[in-house]
Scaffold this active site. Structure first.
Site, PDB file in Angstrom:
ATOM      1  N   LYS A  14      32.766  41.585  26.165  1.00  0.00           N
ATOM      2  CA  LYS A  14      32.186  40.276  25.825  1.00  0.00           C
ATOM      3  C   LYS A  14      30.994  39.948  26.720  1.00  0.00           C
ATOM      4  O   LYS A  14      29.945  39.527  26.240  1.00  0.00           O
ATOM      5  CB  LYS A  14      33.243  39.162  25.941  1.00  0.00           C
ATOM      6  CG  LYS A  14      34.464  39.365  25.054  1.00  0.00           C
ATOM      7  CD  LYS A  14      35.451  38.208  25.154  1.00  0.00           C
ATOM      8  CE  LYS A  14      36.033  37.980  26.530  1.00  0.00           C
ATOM      9  NZ  LYS A  14      36.911  39.079  27.003  1.00  0.00           N
ATOM     10  N   ARG A  89      40.025  30.085  23.947  1.00  0.00           N
ATOM     11  CA  ARG A  89      41.110  31.034  24.192  1.00  0.00           C
ATOM     12  C   ARG A  89      42.464  30.506  23.751  1.00  0.00           C
ATOM     13  O   ARG A  89      43.464  31.207  23.895  1.00  0.00           O
ATOM     14  CB  ARG A  89      41.190  31.304  25.693  1.00  0.00           C
ATOM     15  CG  ARG A  89      40.472  32.568  26.141  1.00  0.00           C
ATOM     16  CD  ARG A  89      40.528  32.557  27.648  1.00  0.00           C
ATOM     17  NE  ARG A  89      40.637  33.822  28.259  1.00  0.00           N
ATOM     18  CZ  ARG A  89      39.616  34.474  28.803  1.00  0.00           C
ATOM     19  NH1 ARG A  89      38.393  34.022  28.694  1.00  0.00           N
ATOM     20  NH2 ARG A  89      39.827  35.590  29.447  1.00  0.00           N
ATOM     21  N   ARG A 128      35.696  48.792  36.762  1.00  0.00           N
ATOM     22  CA  ARG A 128      34.839  47.701  37.230  1.00  0.00           C
ATOM     23  C   ARG A 128      35.346  47.144  38.553  1.00  0.00           C
ATOM     24  O   ARG A 128      34.569  46.709  39.406  1.00  0.00           O
ATOM     25  CB  ARG A 128      34.788  46.587  36.176  1.00  0.00           C
ATOM     26  CG  ARG A 128      33.754  45.520  36.507  1.00  0.00           C
ATOM     27  CD  ARG A 128      33.705  44.410  35.493  1.00  0.00           C
ATOM     28  NE  ARG A 128      34.962  43.690  35.429  1.00  0.00           N
ATOM     29  CZ  ARG A 128      35.238  42.743  34.545  1.00  0.00           C
ATOM     30  NH1 ARG A 128      34.334  42.431  33.641  1.00  0.00           N
ATOM     31  NH2 ARG A 128      36.393  42.132  34.559  1.00  0.00           N
ATOM     32  N   ARG A 134      35.949  41.063  41.813  1.00  0.00           N
ATOM     33  CA  ARG A 134      36.774  40.078  41.107  1.00  0.00           C
ATOM     34  C   ARG A 134      38.226  40.232  41.531  1.00  0.00           C
ATOM     35  O   ARG A 134      38.789  41.318  41.511  1.00  0.00           O
ATOM     36  CB  ARG A 134      36.637  40.259  39.590  1.00  0.00           C
ATOM     37  CG  ARG A 134      35.537  39.397  39.005  1.00  0.00           C
ATOM     38  CD  ARG A 134      35.363  39.610  37.533  1.00  0.00           C
ATOM     39  NE  ARG A 134      36.520  39.233  36.735  1.00  0.00           N
ATOM     40  CZ  ARG A 134      36.477  39.019  35.429  1.00  0.00           C
ATOM     41  NH1 ARG A 134      35.329  39.127  34.785  1.00  0.00           N
ATOM     42  NH2 ARG A 134      37.557  38.685  34.760  1.00  0.00           N
ATOM     43  N   ARG A 145      46.689  39.817  32.277  1.00  0.00           N
ATOM     44  CA  ARG A 145      45.622  39.181  31.469  1.00  0.00           C
ATOM     45  C   ARG A 145      45.718  39.626  30.014  1.00  0.00           C
ATOM     46  O   ARG A 145      45.522  38.820  29.092  1.00  0.00           O
ATOM     47  CB  ARG A 145      44.239  39.531  32.047  1.00  0.00           C
ATOM     48  CG  ARG A 145      43.891  38.687  33.264  1.00  0.00           C
ATOM     49  CD  ARG A 145      42.873  39.367  34.154  1.00  0.00           C
ATOM     50  NE  ARG A 145      41.603  39.600  33.511  1.00  0.00           N
ATOM     51  CZ  ARG A 145      40.707  40.485  33.947  1.00  0.00           C
ATOM     52  NH1 ARG A 145      40.963  41.216  35.018  1.00  0.00           N
ATOM     53  NH2 ARG A 145      39.566  40.634  33.321  1.00  0.00           N
TER      54      ARG A 145
HETATM   55  P1  AP5 Z   1      32.823  43.247  30.181  1.00  0.00           P
HETATM   56  O1  AP5 Z   1      31.613  43.161  29.345  1.00  0.00           O
HETATM   57  O2  AP5 Z   1      32.811  42.604  31.509  1.00  0.00           O
HETATM   58  O3  AP5 Z   1      34.111  42.806  29.343  1.00  0.00           O
HETATM   59  P2  AP5 Z   1      34.695  41.342  29.084  1.00  0.00           P
HETATM   60  O4  AP5 Z   1      35.257  41.347  27.711  1.00  0.00           O
HETATM   61  O5  AP5 Z   1      33.693  40.306  29.433  1.00  0.00           O
HETATM   62  O6  AP5 Z   1      35.876  41.408  30.153  1.00  0.00           O
HETATM   63  P3  AP5 Z   1      36.349  40.308  31.230  1.00  0.00           P
HETATM   64  O7  AP5 Z   1      37.188  41.015  32.236  1.00  0.00           O
HETATM   65  O8  AP5 Z   1      35.210  39.512  31.744  1.00  0.00           O
HETATM   66  O9  AP5 Z   1      37.230  39.465  30.299  1.00  0.00           O
HETATM   67  P4  AP5 Z   1      38.243  38.347  30.588  1.00  0.00           P
HETATM   68  O10 AP5 Z   1      38.318  37.741  29.247  1.00  0.00           O
HETATM   69  O11 AP5 Z   1      39.526  38.790  31.197  1.00  0.00           O
HETATM   70  O12 AP5 Z   1      37.557  37.539  31.767  1.00  0.00           O
HETATM   71  P5  AP5 Z   1      36.980  36.081  31.893  1.00  0.00           P
HETATM   72  O13 AP5 Z   1      35.956  36.126  32.919  1.00  0.00           O
HETATM   73  O14 AP5 Z   1      36.630  35.543  30.551  1.00  0.00           O
HETATM   74  O15 AP5 Z   1      33.154  44.811  30.347  1.00  0.00           O
HETATM   75  C1  AP5 Z   1      34.203  45.241  31.191  1.00  0.00           C
HETATM   76  C2  AP5 Z   1      33.785  46.572  31.864  1.00  0.00           C
HETATM   77  O16 AP5 Z   1      33.650  47.566  30.854  1.00  0.00           O
HETATM   78  C3  AP5 Z   1      32.439  46.508  32.581  1.00  0.00           C
HETATM   79  O17 AP5 Z   1      32.499  47.315  33.720  1.00  0.00           O
HETATM   80  C4  AP5 Z   1      31.463  47.097  31.544  1.00  0.00           C
HETATM   81  O18 AP5 Z   1      30.349  47.715  32.162  1.00  0.00           O
HETATM   82  C5  AP5 Z   1      32.337  48.092  30.825  1.00  0.00           C
HETATM   83  N1  AP5 Z   1      31.970  48.268  29.414  1.00  0.00           N
HETATM   84  C6  AP5 Z   1      31.597  47.309  28.530  1.00  0.00           C
HETATM   85  N2  AP5 Z   1      31.358  47.837  27.317  1.00  0.00           N
HETATM   86  C7  AP5 Z   1      31.598  49.169  27.434  1.00  0.00           C
HETATM   87  C8  AP5 Z   1      31.515  50.267  26.514  1.00  0.00           C
HETATM   88  N3  AP5 Z   1      31.147  50.074  25.229  1.00  0.00           N
HETATM   89  N4  AP5 Z   1      31.843  51.496  26.971  1.00  0.00           N
HETATM   90  C9  AP5 Z   1      32.208  51.689  28.265  1.00  0.00           C
HETATM   91  N5  AP5 Z   1      32.280  50.702  29.180  1.00  0.00           N
HETATM   92  C10 AP5 Z   1      31.985  49.454  28.781  1.00  0.00           C
HETATM   93  O19 AP5 Z   1      38.247  35.257  32.396  1.00  0.00           O
HETATM   94  C11 AP5 Z   1      38.771  35.441  33.706  1.00  0.00           C
HETATM   95  C12 AP5 Z   1      39.877  34.408  33.979  1.00  0.00           C
HETATM   96  O20 AP5 Z   1      39.298  33.084  33.956  1.00  0.00           O
HETATM   97  C13 AP5 Z   1      40.995  34.355  32.931  1.00  0.00           C
HETATM   98  O21 AP5 Z   1      42.023  35.294  33.232  1.00  0.00           O
HETATM   99  C14 AP5 Z   1      41.466  32.904  33.071  1.00  0.00           C
HETATM  100  O22 AP5 Z   1      42.277  32.758  34.197  1.00  0.00           O
HETATM  101  C15 AP5 Z   1      40.166  32.160  33.316  1.00  0.00           C
HETATM  102  N6  AP5 Z   1      39.529  31.694  32.059  1.00  0.00           N
HETATM  103  C16 AP5 Z   1      38.303  32.057  31.596  1.00  0.00           C
HETATM  104  N7  AP5 Z   1      38.027  31.422  30.431  1.00  0.00           N
HETATM  105  C17 AP5 Z   1      39.107  30.653  30.162  1.00  0.00           C
HETATM  106  C18 AP5 Z   1      39.434  29.777  29.080  1.00  0.00           C
HETATM  107  N8  AP5 Z   1      38.586  29.594  28.056  1.00  0.00           N
HETATM  108  N9  AP5 Z   1      40.638  29.156  29.127  1.00  0.00           N
HETATM  109  C19 AP5 Z   1      41.485  29.325  30.147  1.00  0.00           C
HETATM  110  N10 AP5 Z   1      41.251  30.152  31.199  1.00  0.00           N
HETATM  111  C20 AP5 Z   1      40.051  30.802  31.205  1.00  0.00           C
HETATM  112 MG    MG Z   2      33.595  38.694  30.811  1.00  0.00          MG
END
Ligand code: AP5
Ligand code: MG
Length: 193
Positions: A14, A89, A128, A134, A145
């Protein structure tokens, strides 16, 4: 205005693809994960509260996240549109977003859901974790997660499917391959800026 949700489990790409889409289509990127990490690093009261949940791989309470999104949308009235990454979410968040956008005489136009097998998600996030700094990028929290995603977030896809707005996208190819698949869908609504 054109408003897009990039949906998918942790590690589905994402954040990576939001950056590509933002560059190409000039949309305003809104990532609740990034906004929360900024609050955590500044040790604001919201950040201190949110960290308790984030470190355990649990969702932060809806009211905290919805308040944050509301002020972010109000901060950028001139945007060509928004790309929401990691939000909504829960069904409550999806309903709150609909209300916020309705208030602005707009709506969600498209939801692109990235689909990636679980072994690949874990591999990407553990990878990552070596450099991201992180606190939730270790295998124990990553598994939590993903579990939280299945329990609370996956049902949100059904909410948008029922509105005819959901498109599922194969997300296990290379970053470029996935971007091409996503752009093909966005192009139906919006030309590159
Ligand atoms: P990346 O692009 O970072 O993936 P992502 O889907 O953004 O993964 P996240 O870990 O950021 O998702 P998340 O939903 O757990 O975290 P968030 O910050 O939203 O890619 C991941 C890795 O893969 C990178 O190294 C990238 O280079 C690699 N990659 C990407 N595409 C690739 C490909 N095609 N091939 C190979 N490698 C690839 O949330 C974190 C925390 O915040 C949550 O757990 C929760 O506690 C809180 N939170 C956030 N939003 C909310 C909400 N709306 N409600 C409640 N709690 C929330
Ligand atoms: Mg992300």
């Amino acid at each position: 205005m054109f408003n897009l949700i990039l949906f998918g489990p942790p590690g589905s790409g994402k954040g990576t693809q939001s950056a590509n889409i933002t560059d190409t289509y000039q949309l305003q990127h809104v990532s609740t994960g990034d906004l929360l990490r900024d609050e955590v690093s500044r040790k604001t009261p919201l950040g201190v509260e949110a960290k308790k949940y984030m470190d355990q791989g649990l969702l932060v309470p809806d009211e905290v996240v919805i308040g944050m999104i509301s002020s972010k949308i109000d901060d950028t009235p001139e945007a060509r549109g928004f790309i929401f990454d990691g939000f909504p979410r829960t069904k409550a968040q999806a309903e709150a977003l609909d209300k916020l956008l309705e208030f602005k005489n707009t709506e969600i136009h498209l939801v692109l859901a990235l689909e990636v097998p679980e072994v690949e998600l874990i591999k990407r996030l553990v990878g990552r974790g070596a450099t991201s700094g992180r606190s939730d990028d270790n295998e124990e929290v990553i598994v939590k997660r993903i579990k939280e995603y299945h329990a609370k977030t996956e049902p949100v896809a059904g909410y948008y499917f029922a509105q005819g707005k959901l498109e599922r996208i194969k997300g296990d190819g290379t970053i470029d391959e996935t971007f091409k698949l996503l752009s093909k869908e966005v192009d139906k609504y919006l030309l590159p800026a």
